[in-house]
Every structure is written in C-alpha cells, then in structure tokens.
Design an enzyme around this catalytic site. Structure first.
Site, mmCIF file in Angstrom:
data_model
loop_
_atom_site.group_PDB
_atom_site.id
_atom_site.type_symbol
_atom_site.label_atom_id
_atom_site.label_comp_id
_atom_site.label_asym_id
_atom_site.label_seq_id
_atom_site.Cartn_x
_atom_site.Cartn_y
_atom_site.Cartn_z
ATOM 1 N N GLU A 130 0.872 -1.182 0.000
ATOM 2 C CA GLU A 130 0.000 0.000 0.000
ATOM 3 C C GLU A 130 0.913 1.237 0.000
ATOM 4 O O GLU A 130 1.681 1.448 0.952
ATOM 5 C CB GLU A 130 -0.882 0.033 1.258
ATOM 6 C CG GLU A 130 -1.937 -1.022 1.337
ATOM 7 C CD GLU A 130 -2.724 -0.924 2.643
ATOM 8 O OE1 GLU A 130 -2.616 0.072 3.377
ATOM 9 O OE2 GLU A 130 -3.459 -1.903 2.944
ATOM 10 N N ASP A 133 -6.011 8.205 10.754
ATOM 11 C CA ASP A 133 -4.673 7.765 11.148
ATOM 12 C C ASP A 133 -4.294 8.183 12.555
ATOM 13 O O ASP A 133 -4.590 9.293 12.988
ATOM 14 C CB ASP A 133 -3.637 8.301 10.144
ATOM 15 C CG ASP A 133 -3.681 7.476 8.859
ATOM 16 O OD1 ASP A 133 -3.984 8.030 7.788
ATOM 17 O OD2 ASP A 133 -3.461 6.252 8.957
HETATM 18 O O1 LIG Z 1 -1.382 1.327 10.958
HETATM 19 P P1 LIG Z 1 -2.095 0.039 11.308
HETATM 20 O O2 LIG Z 1 -2.759 0.098 12.689
HETATM 21 O O3 LIG Z 1 -1.216 -1.168 11.102
HETATM 22 O O4 LIG Z 1 -3.316 -0.125 10.268
HETATM 23 C C1 LIG Z 1 -3.037 -0.426 8.842
HETATM 24 C C2 LIG Z 1 -2.977 0.853 8.196
HETATM 25 O O5 LIG Z 1 -1.745 1.460 8.517
HETATM 26 C C3 LIG Z 1 -3.141 1.044 6.698
HETATM 27 O O6 LIG Z 1 -3.781 0.028 6.021
HETATM 28 C C4 LIG Z 1 -3.819 2.344 6.730
HETATM 29 C C5 LIG Z 1 -3.156 3.546 6.735
HETATM 30 N N1 LIG Z 1 -4.065 4.565 6.872
HETATM 31 C C6 LIG Z 1 -5.324 4.024 6.952
HETATM 32 C C7 LIG Z 1 -6.565 4.647 7.113
HETATM 33 C C8 LIG Z 1 -7.717 3.803 7.179
HETATM 34 C C9 LIG Z 1 -7.579 2.399 7.085
HETATM 35 C C10 LIG Z 1 -6.312 1.769 6.933
HETATM 36 C C11 LIG Z 1 -5.205 2.600 6.888
#
Ligand SMILES: O=P(O)(O)OC[C@@H](O)[C@@H](O)c1c[nH]c2ccccc12
Length: 270
Positions: A50, A61
């Site tokens: 991603e 975030d």
């Molecule tokens: O940071 P985490 O807690 O590992 O979650 C995945 C996430 O980073 C990535 O998929 C993501 C980054 N920003 C987001 C905003 C909404 C959903 C998901 C995301």
C-alpha cells in the site's frame, strides 16, 4: 478486476499462505528512500504494498502515521504525482508485486480524477483505497477504475456491518476489513468484532479479504492470518522507518530491521 492482484491471491491460495500487505507513507523520509524500502519489502516477502499519499488531515490515522505524513509533507512536500513517480521508478527497478495507492479523496480531486487514474495506470499501480470516500460516493471513481483497470478496494469496518453487502458490491481485487474501531495504530488485542465481521463479508462476496488496523505483533498477525486471506500492517512498520531512517539516520540498519520484522511475522505462520 486487476489481473495482477487476482493472480497474487490465487497463487497464495494454492500455497495456503496469507498475503502480507505493508503500508508505507511515500516521501517519509524522502521519495528515494521510499523506493528502496519498497524493494526491501518485496525481497523480504511482501505480497502487495500500500503506497500511502501523505495528507494534511489524515482523519483515520493515529499518531505514528500522522507524524509520517507530516514529515513527507515538510520541505518540498510529497504529492500524488510524486508517489506515482516512485511507483513508476520502482517498476523500472524490478518491483513486481502489486501496488495499491492509499490516498484520501482530496489529493485525487486536486489533480482531477481522469488524470489521476490515467497516471496511476501509467505508473504501474493496480488498485486504490480511498478511506474517506463513502460507499454512497463510490460512483464518482468507479468509472475511472474500470477505464484504467484499477481495483477499487473498499474499507469495511466493525461499525459498518449492516452495510457490508452494499459496500462489497462495488469492490474488486479484495475487501479491506478494518479490524478495530478508531484510528490506525498498534493495539494490545484484536477486536472481538473482527471474526463476526469477516463472516459477514464472506457471506457477501467471494473476493479475498485483507484485514488491518492495529496489528503489530506476531501473535496478532497469526490470528488475523488464520481469519483472512491477507494482513495489512502500517503503523508498526512506519514506526520502524521513523526509528531507523529518521531518528538514527541509519538506512542500512533500517533495511535490516524491516527484513527482520517481516521474517518474524512470517515465522509465526510456520
Ligand atoms: O497502521 P495500522 O494500525 O497497522 O493499520 C493499517 C494501516 O496502517 C493502513 O492500512 C492504513 C493507513 N491509513 C489508513 C486509514 C484507514 C484504514 C487503513 C489505513
């Protein structure tokens, strides 16, 4: 449907392995380093990456990714075009895993949706996740996804369980199940609403399911991998990047730390 994402999941399904889906903020600490990190992630075993577009108001975030966005926006800043340029260069340097652009909606609007999706296709992107685009507005991007063969990957959350059928009806590539409530960031436990959410999604689509949000330890990774077809990890990885590439200014140890991190996650599956 984007063939590269479907092929990746088909291959892993035959091998009975989950996809490992890391998230990074491109431009943190700089675009060149982000490109190198993508190549390290691929060699360490990432199935799909991603590529996060830094945004000034990342509502979904937590602090780790917020700091990462702030760094990527400081100085000369990092735009969608910069992120896509990194993708194009990475393809030229041998990156073959599928790439998904992870962006809030506004940066796409700023350059125009047709231009954005044309640039995505030209840069070797395979899909897009737009966390702040609700299902009711997805019709604004779906024609461009189809025109430029980009998968549209919606987020389904524990709070949106009663709308799962509608949300996944516009999905292609895979469905992203948000495993917690609130913002991104490593949690102490997996939310107990994740398993019922995945069951609900499985009843609505045959698409692969990736879960993410809050996963940062080997035990959580394994639990999530047992439930889904892939696991997304962002904050735990972005925190490693912050520690080694920003605080310590030590790129070599940073790439080694990333390889070690991925190896430990994969090791929990054996
Ligand atoms: O940071 P985490 O807690 O590992 O979650 C995945 C996430 O980073 C990535 O998929 C993501 C980054 N920003 C987001 C905003 C909404 C959903 C998901 C995301």
């Amino acid at each position: 449907m984007n063939a590269a994402i479907q092929h990746m999941f088909d291959t892993l399904a035959r091998e009975r392995k989950p996809a490992f889906v890391p998230f990074i903020t491109v431009g943190d600490p700089d675009p060149e380093t982000s490109l190198d990190i993508c190549l390290t992630l691929q060699s360490a075993g990432a199935s799909l990456i991603e590529l996060g577009v830094p945004f000034s108001d990342p509502l979904a975030d937590g602090p780790v990714i917020q700091r990462s966005s702030t760094r990527a926006l400081s100085g000369r800043g990092t735009t969608v075009a910069d992120v896509l340029h990194v993708a194009k260069q990475a393809r030229q340097q041998g990156l073959t895993v599928p790439l998904v652009l992870f962006t809030y909606f506004n940066p796409l609007l700023q350059i125009g949706l047709d231009q954005a999706f044309a640039l995505m296709a030209e840069s070797g992107m395979n899909g897009v996740i737009i966390p702040d685009l609700p299902y009711e507005e997805s019709h604004r991007v779906l024609p461009f996804c189809r025109q430029y063969a980009q998968d549209y990957i919606p987020l389904v959350s524990i709070t949106s369980r009663d709308r799962v059928a509608s949300i996944v009806s516009v999905a292609s590539g895979f469905v992203y199940c948000v495993s917690s409530i609130g913002v991104t960031g490593v949690r102490g436990e997996l939310h107990d609403g994740l398993e019922p959410l995945i069951r609900t999604v499985r009843n609505c689509t045959d698409l692969p399911i990736v879960t993410g949000f809050g996963i940062g330890t080997g035990s959580h990774y394994r639990k999530a991998a047992d439930l889904c077809d892939g696991v997304a990890i962002g904050s735990a990885l972005v925190g490693l990047i912050e520690e080694h590439f920003v605080r310590r200014q030590a790129a070599q140890s940073g790439h080694e730390a990333i390889r070690q991190f991925v190896s430990e996650l994969q090791g929990t599956l054996r």
